[in-house]
Design a protein around this motif. Structure first.
Motif, PDB file in Angstrom:
ATOM      1  N   ALA A 117     105.193 -34.255  45.311  1.00 48.67           N
ATOM      2  CA  ALA A 117     105.610 -32.893  45.653  1.00 48.67           C
ATOM      3  C   ALA A 117     106.711 -32.497  44.673  1.00 48.67           C
ATOM      4  O   ALA A 117     107.329 -33.360  44.046  1.00 48.67           O
ATOM      5  N   ALA A 118     106.945 -31.184  44.573  1.00 50.80           N
ATOM      6  CA  ALA A 118     108.082 -30.731  43.757  1.00 50.80           C
ATOM      7  C   ALA A 118     109.357 -31.326  44.335  1.00 50.80           C
ATOM      8  O   ALA A 118     109.534 -31.388  45.551  1.00 50.80           O
ATOM      9  N   ARG A 119     110.241 -31.770  43.475  1.00 52.10           N
ATOM     10  CA  ARG A 119     111.428 -32.488  43.970  1.00 52.10           C
ATOM     11  C   ARG A 119     112.513 -31.508  44.431  1.00 52.10           C
ATOM     12  O   ARG A 119     112.554 -30.358  43.979  1.00 52.10           O
ATOM     13  N   ALA A 138     111.878 -41.309  58.899  1.00 51.32           N
ATOM     14  CA  ALA A 138     112.717 -40.664  59.908  1.00 51.32           C
ATOM     15  C   ALA A 138     112.047 -39.406  60.446  1.00 51.32           C
ATOM     16  O   ALA A 138     112.021 -39.165  61.657  1.00 51.32           O
ATOM     17  N   TYR A 139     111.487 -38.613  59.564  1.00 47.85           N
ATOM     18  CA  TYR A 139     110.862 -37.352  59.986  1.00 47.85           C
ATOM     19  C   TYR A 139     109.639 -37.604  60.873  1.00 47.85           C
ATOM     20  O   TYR A 139     109.481 -36.994  61.943  1.00 47.85           O
ATOM     21  N   GLN A 140     108.788 -38.512  60.435  1.00 48.72           N
ATOM     22  CA  GLN A 140     107.555 -38.775  61.197  1.00 48.72           C
ATOM     23  C   GLN A 140     107.859 -39.484  62.529  1.00 48.72           C
ATOM     24  O   GLN A 140     107.060 -39.420  63.458  1.00 48.72           O
ATOM     25  N   PRO A 268     102.156 -41.461  53.542  1.00 51.12           N
ATOM     26  CA  PRO A 268     102.354 -40.491  52.468  1.00 51.12           C
ATOM     27  C   PRO A 268     101.932 -39.105  52.965  1.00 51.12           C
ATOM     28  O   PRO A 268     100.900 -38.984  53.631  1.00 51.12           O
ATOM     29  N   SER A 269     102.731 -38.096  52.702  1.00 49.00           N
ATOM     30  CA  SER A 269     102.404 -36.748  53.180  1.00 49.00           C
ATOM     31  C   SER A 269     103.117 -35.718  52.323  1.00 49.00           C
ATOM     32  O   SER A 269     104.349 -35.615  52.365  1.00 49.00           O
ATOM     33  N   VAL A 270     102.341 -34.956  51.547  1.00 50.07           N
ATOM     34  CA  VAL A 270     102.958 -33.901  50.731  1.00 50.07           C
ATOM     35  C   VAL A 270     103.578 -32.812  51.606  1.00 50.07           C
ATOM     36  O   VAL A 270     104.704 -32.372  51.340  1.00 50.07           O
ATOM     37  N   HIS A 275     108.684 -30.337  53.299  1.00 46.47           N
ATOM     38  CA  HIS A 275     109.645 -29.978  54.345  1.00 46.47           C
ATOM     39  C   HIS A 275     111.013 -30.623  54.086  1.00 46.47           C
ATOM     40  O   HIS A 275     112.052 -29.959  54.192  1.00 46.47           O
ATOM     41  N   LEU A 276     110.994 -31.906  53.724  1.00 47.96           N
ATOM     42  CA  LEU A 276     112.259 -32.596  53.426  1.00 47.96           C
ATOM     43  C   LEU A 276     112.962 -31.938  52.233  1.00 47.96           C
ATOM     44  O   LEU A 276     114.185 -31.794  52.221  1.00 47.96           O
ATOM     45  N   ARG A 277     112.166 -31.556  51.235  1.00 47.08           N
ATOM     46  CA  ARG A 277     112.763 -30.869  50.077  1.00 47.08           C
ATOM     47  C   ARG A 277     113.434 -29.574  50.515  1.00 47.08           C
ATOM     48  O   ARG A 277     114.560 -29.272  50.109  1.00 47.08           O
ATOM     49  N   ASP A 278     112.741 -28.791  51.365  1.00 48.32           N
ATOM     50  CA  ASP A 278     113.313 -27.512  51.800  1.00 48.32           C
ATOM     51  C   ASP A 278     114.612 -27.733  52.567  1.00 48.32           C
ATOM     52  O   ASP A 278     115.568 -26.975  52.404  1.00 48.32           O
TER      53      ASP A 278
END
Ligand SMILES: NC(=O)c1ccc[n+]([C@@H]2O[C@H](COP(=O)([O-])OP(=O)(O)OC[C@H]3O[C@@H](n4cnc5c(N)ncnc54)[C@H](OP(=O)(O)O)[C@@H]3O)[C@@H](O)[C@H]2O)c1
Length: 318
Positions: A117-119, A138-140, A268-270, A275-278
């Motif tokens: 994904a875009a960093r 952590a997110y999942q 793995p999940s783009v 979401h983490l990037r945002d």
């Protein structure tokens, strides 16, 4: 002649002494793949578990095996049909491929673009390289499986590490009350990440300490430690609470009939990386980098993560 890269690799399972650093052939950049210049690669406990040969049923190795699943880097070349990123694009990813062979502890890496994904632009390279596996775990766990809500209280075991530290922040973003468990030396770190209460697991039974700050119990228990700390904490979970563990299969825990248990293995999940990037770019997610190591010092990076007492993330900068 194939192109080569400097890489960390091992040719048989075992301890830190099995790791070499040297040149390896790079595969051709195939269909749907990109060539990455690695800027930073987080090291995670699973990297030594894999290297010791304990995870072969889940992910087999092909030798020479380059370890590492976290990466942040720059796209240098796109293979046939790889059209998501232009050359020069800055990306990050959790590159858990079906076989451990072409990992991220290298200067360059050929990887299917589907992992990338875009960093996050607001993070340094080191921070971006340390985020994927810990962040996705952590997110999942806390958000996707745990379904944590604003009115709820979450107890996080192992809250000063890469996974737990991200979990604190995600839980605070939701608006939940966070009780964070690690050693006393990590208390200030956990508070800085947003923990409302901290508990030292060495100071006495964890469940009793939790009951002092949450007499009705916690709605969600997120376990990134297991062992005695988990066993001691179970009594602090509400009878209809949720228990998410990234280590335990739940079979030996004698959970009450109302408790909902789930084991999570990070996928793995783009969309989740996006979401983490945002969150990071909105200033809602930090990645505390404890230490960085050059590729030549990769053994030192393994030594640190194998202490099981890292506060924040350890990152390799090739
Ligand atoms: N299932 C999955 O997909 C998945 C994904 C990622 C990680 N994991 C697992 O989750 C665990 C944590 O990963 P990580 O990357 O966060 O590791 P880490 O960065 O090494 O952090 C581990 C943390 O645990 C704390 N700790 C150690 N013993 C403790 C105890 N008895 N009670 C409470 N805290 C304790 C340490 O804090 P102190 O120094 O303060 O003691 C340390 O900060 C590892 O075992 C890893 O293998 C599983």
């Amino acid at each position: 002649m194939p192109q080569q890269t400097q890489a960390a690799y091992y040719t048989e399972f075992g301890g830190i002494d099995k790791i070499n650093v040297g040149p390896l052939d790079l595969p051709e950049v195939g269909e749907g793949e990109v060539l990455l210049r690695v800027k930073a690669a987080g090291i995670n406990p699973v990297d030594y578990i894999v290297r010791e040969g304990h995870f072969q049923a889940v992910v087999p190795n092909a030798f020479p095996a380059v370890p590492g699943w976290d990466v942040a880097g720059v796209v240098e070349k796109c293979g046939h049909g790889a059209s998501r990123f232009a050359e020069g694009a800055e990306v990050y990813g959790y590159v858990r491929r079906p076989v451990v062979q072409h990992g991220t502890f290298a200067e360059r890496l050929v990887v299917p673009e589907c992992y990338l994904a875009a960093r996050p632009e607001k993070l340094t390279w080191e921070e971006a390289g340390g985020l994927p596996l810990a962040g996705l775990t952590a997110y999942q766990s806390v958000i996707t499986a745990g379904q944590l809500k604003a009115s709820e209280t979450v107890l996080i075991l192992g809250a000063s590490g890469g996974v737990g530290g991200t979990a604190i922040q995600l839980a605070k973003n939701v608006g939940a009350t966070v009780i964070a468990v690690a050693s006393a030396g990590s208390a200030a770190h956990m508070k800085e990440l947003g923990a409302d209460f901290t508990i030292d697991y060495k100071a006495g039974p964890v469940g009793e300490a939790v009951k002092k700050v949450a007499p009705d119990g916690v709605d969600l228990l997120f376990d990134a430690v297991s062992g005695d700390t988990l066993t001691q904490s179970l009594g602090a979970l509400k009878p209809n609470g949720r228990l998410i563990s990234v280590l335990n299969d739940g079979k030996a825990l004698n959970l009450g009939p109302g408790v909902r248990f789930q084991h999570v293995m990070a996928q793995p999940s783009v969309p989740d990386l996006d979401h983490l990037r945002d969150l990071a770019d909105a200033g809602k997610l930090q990645v505390p980098v404890a230490q960085t190591f050059a590729l030549a010092d990769v053994k030192k990076a393994f030594e640190q993560i194998e202490t099981k007492h890292t506060t924040g993330k350890v990152v390799i900068v090739p």
